[in-house]
Design a protein around this motif. Sequence first.
Motif, PDB file in Angstrom:
ATOM      1  N   HIS A 205       0.856  -1.188   0.000  1.00  0.00           N
ATOM      2  CA  HIS A 205       0.000   0.000   0.000  1.00  0.00           C
ATOM      3  C   HIS A 205       0.892   1.239   0.000  1.00  0.00           C
ATOM      4  O   HIS A 205       1.972   1.222   0.571  1.00  0.00           O
ATOM      5  CB  HIS A 205      -0.837   0.077   1.285  1.00  0.00           C
TER       6      HIS A 205
ATOM      7  N   TYR B 125       0.566   5.445   0.994  1.00  0.00           N
ATOM      8  CA  TYR B 125      -0.239   6.483   1.639  1.00  0.00           C
ATOM      9  C   TYR B 125       0.547   7.790   1.638  1.00  0.00           C
ATOM     10  O   TYR B 125       1.777   7.791   1.638  1.00  0.00           O
ATOM     11  CB  TYR B 125      -0.557   6.110   3.098  1.00  0.00           C
TER      12      TYR B 125
ATOM     13  N   GLY C  15       0.283  17.119  10.234  1.00  0.00           N
ATOM     14  CA  GLY C  15      -0.796  17.276  11.202  1.00  0.00           C
ATOM     15  C   GLY C  15      -2.088  16.558  10.850  1.00  0.00           C
ATOM     16  O   GLY C  15      -3.073  16.652  11.581  1.00  0.00           O
ATOM     17  N   GLU C  16      -2.082  15.827   9.738  1.00  0.00           N
ATOM     18  CA  GLU C  16      -3.300  15.140   9.300  1.00  0.00           C
ATOM     19  C   GLU C  16      -3.095  13.634   9.314  1.00  0.00           C
ATOM     20  O   GLU C  16      -2.005  13.132   9.538  1.00  0.00           O
ATOM     21  CB  GLU C  16      -3.684  15.610   7.897  1.00  0.00           C
ATOM     22  N   ALA C  17      -4.171  12.924   9.068  1.00  0.00           N
ATOM     23  CA  ALA C  17      -4.096  11.475   8.989  1.00  0.00           C
ATOM     24  C   ALA C  17      -3.591  11.046   7.618  1.00  0.00           C
ATOM     25  O   ALA C  17      -3.755  11.769   6.628  1.00  0.00           O
ATOM     26  CB  ALA C  17      -5.473  10.870   9.247  1.00  0.00           C
ATOM     27  N   PRO C  18      -2.976   9.890   7.520  1.00  0.00           N
ATOM     28  CA  PRO C  18      -2.553   9.376   6.200  1.00  0.00           C
ATOM     29  C   PRO C  18      -3.763   9.118   5.307  1.00  0.00           C
ATOM     30  O   PRO C  18      -4.825   8.730   5.782  1.00  0.00           O
ATOM     31  CB  PRO C  18      -1.842   8.067   6.548  1.00  0.00           C
TER      32      PRO C  18
ATOM     33  N   PHE D 253      -4.961   7.057   1.816  1.00  0.00           N
ATOM     34  CA  PHE D 253      -4.632   5.964   0.920  1.00  0.00           C
ATOM     35  C   PHE D 253      -4.458   6.460  -0.515  1.00  0.00           C
ATOM     36  O   PHE D 253      -5.277   7.222  -1.032  1.00  0.00           O
ATOM     37  CB  PHE D 253      -5.750   4.924   0.995  1.00  0.00           C
TER      38      PHE D 253
ATOM     39  N   THR E 275      -1.152  -4.410   8.356  1.00  0.00           N
ATOM     40  CA  THR E 275      -0.339  -3.579   7.482  1.00  0.00           C
ATOM     41  C   THR E 275       0.732  -2.932   8.331  1.00  0.00           C
ATOM     42  O   THR E 275       0.439  -2.215   9.279  1.00  0.00           O
ATOM     43  CB  THR E 275      -1.181  -2.509   6.785  1.00  0.00           C
TER      44      THR E 275
ATOM     45  N   PHE F  65       4.039  -0.447   8.372  1.00  0.00           N
ATOM     46  CA  PHE F  65       4.511   0.689   7.599  1.00  0.00           C
ATOM     47  C   PHE F  65       6.014   0.904   7.714  1.00  0.00           C
ATOM     48  O   PHE F  65       6.632   0.615   8.745  1.00  0.00           O
ATOM     49  CB  PHE F  65       3.801   1.965   8.059  1.00  0.00           C
TER      50      PHE F  65
ATOM     51  N   TYR G 245      -8.077  -0.941  13.763  1.00  0.00           N
ATOM     52  CA  TYR G 245      -6.651  -0.804  14.090  1.00  0.00           C
ATOM     53  C   TYR G 245      -6.410   0.445  14.953  1.00  0.00           C
ATOM     54  O   TYR G 245      -7.099   1.458  14.801  1.00  0.00           O
ATOM     55  CB  TYR G 245      -5.819  -0.653  12.814  1.00  0.00           C
TER      56      TYR G 245
ATOM     57  N   TYR H  47      -2.992   2.751  15.584  1.00  0.00           N
ATOM     58  CA  TYR H  47      -1.600   3.040  15.290  1.00  0.00           C
ATOM     59  C   TYR H  47      -1.170   4.223  16.155  1.00  0.00           C
ATOM     60  O   TYR H  47      -1.985   5.071  16.534  1.00  0.00           O
ATOM     61  CB  TYR H  47      -1.412   3.429  13.817  1.00  0.00           C
TER      62      TYR H  47
ATOM     63  N   PHE I 294       0.719  10.768  18.382  1.00  0.00           N
ATOM     64  CA  PHE I 294      -0.475  10.950  17.551  1.00  0.00           C
ATOM     65  C   PHE I 294      -1.088   9.569  17.363  1.00  0.00           C
ATOM     66  O   PHE I 294      -0.473   8.693  16.761  1.00  0.00           O
ATOM     67  CB  PHE I 294      -0.035  11.566  16.219  1.00  0.00           C
TER      68      PHE I 294
ATOM     69  N   LEU J 189      -3.859   7.077  15.937  1.00  0.00           N
ATOM     70  CA  LEU J 189      -4.725   6.969  14.773  1.00  0.00           C
ATOM     71  C   LEU J 189      -5.509   5.673  14.818  1.00  0.00           C
ATOM     72  O   LEU J 189      -4.938   4.593  14.962  1.00  0.00           O
ATOM     73  CB  LEU J 189      -3.903   7.020  13.489  1.00  0.00           C
TER      74      LEU J 189
ATOM     75  N   LEU K 180      -6.412   0.842   4.271  1.00  0.00           N
ATOM     76  CA  LEU K 180      -6.768   1.399   5.566  1.00  0.00           C
ATOM     77  C   LEU K 180      -7.378   2.782   5.394  1.00  0.00           C
ATOM     78  O   LEU K 180      -6.907   3.583   4.595  1.00  0.00           O
ATOM     79  CB  LEU K 180      -5.523   1.511   6.449  1.00  0.00           C
TER      80      LEU K 180
ATOM     81  N   PHE L  84      -8.189   6.007   7.714  1.00  0.00           N
ATOM     82  CA  PHE L  84      -7.837   6.539   9.019  1.00  0.00           C
ATOM     83  C   PHE L  84      -8.830   7.589   9.516  1.00  0.00           C
ATOM     84  O   PHE L  84      -9.401   8.350   8.726  1.00  0.00           O
ATOM     85  CB  PHE L  84      -6.440   7.168   8.971  1.00  0.00           C
ATOM     86  N   GLY L  85      -8.980   7.619  10.849  1.00  0.00           N
ATOM     87  CA  GLY L  85      -9.667   8.726  11.486  1.00  0.00           C
ATOM     88  C   GLY L  85      -8.737   9.926  11.535  1.00  0.00           C
ATOM     89  O   GLY L  85      -7.583   9.853  11.106  1.00  0.00           O
ATOM     90  N   ASN L  86      -9.250  11.037  12.059  1.00  0.00           N
ATOM     91  CA  ASN L  86      -8.456  12.265  12.074  1.00  0.00           C
ATOM     92  C   ASN L  86      -7.377  12.281  13.151  1.00  0.00           C
ATOM     93  O   ASN L  86      -6.544  13.180  13.164  1.00  0.00           O
ATOM     94  CB  ASN L  86      -9.363  13.478  12.248  1.00  0.00           C
TER      95      ASN L  86
END
Lengths: 110, 117
Positions: A32, A34, A39-42, A44, A98, A100, B34, B36, B88, B90, B106, B108-110
């Motif tokens: 995968h 990403y 400051g943000e989420a990954p 996809f 998964t 990373f 999940y 993380y 952080f 997640l 996947l 992800f949430g914020n």
Amino acid sequence: QQPVQSPQAVILREGEDAVINCSSSKALYSVHWYRQKHGEAPVFLMILLKGGEQKGHEKISASFNEKKQQSSLYLTASQLSYSGTYFCGTSLLGGFKTIFGAGTRLFVKA
Amino acid sequence: SQTIHQWPATLVQPVGSPLSLECTVEGTSNPNLYWYRQAAGRGLQLLFYSIGIDQISSEVPQNLSASRPQDRQFILSSKKLLLSDSGFYLCAWSAFPISTDYNSPLHFGNGTRLTVT
């Protein structure tokens, strides 16, 4: 078990190309990719399955060579919006986890 | 469409205090869930994953625990926080894989930014 990404960081000018590599010492079943903005989420980008296939997303594409246990992400004619940290995630046998890599920081400047 | 909610967004807790982070998914059933953790400037470390209610696997020995009381709810807890728990956090979900060779993407949430002081 963690895949190894290279390079750790890349600085580009707009319009330049970049390649990010991901390799594993374990057999890869899927890879995968990403992108994470600061400051943000990954988010996809794409998934690659066994078979050496290439996939594309905008001007971003990737390849997967399961014999070499490697995947590469190709960013063509980079844009400012491409800046961020790119992670490859590898799927181990069983399909549920998964794992990373450490990430590659990409900075595109005007 | 599927959505994932994670809260709180930011949390500052003293060392030794308890922790509870919650995550819920809407619009899908029987998701893989999940947790993380990402230390500042670092990669994504898998803490827990769950393929069903009361089916939780821990990846890293630590003072954290996870529970899944409902199909689409995932909770991360600690009885006593350590300074090293800052980071952080997640939550993510994925669809149940179609084969053992394939792991679904996947989502992800914020995230929750936790600072332990």
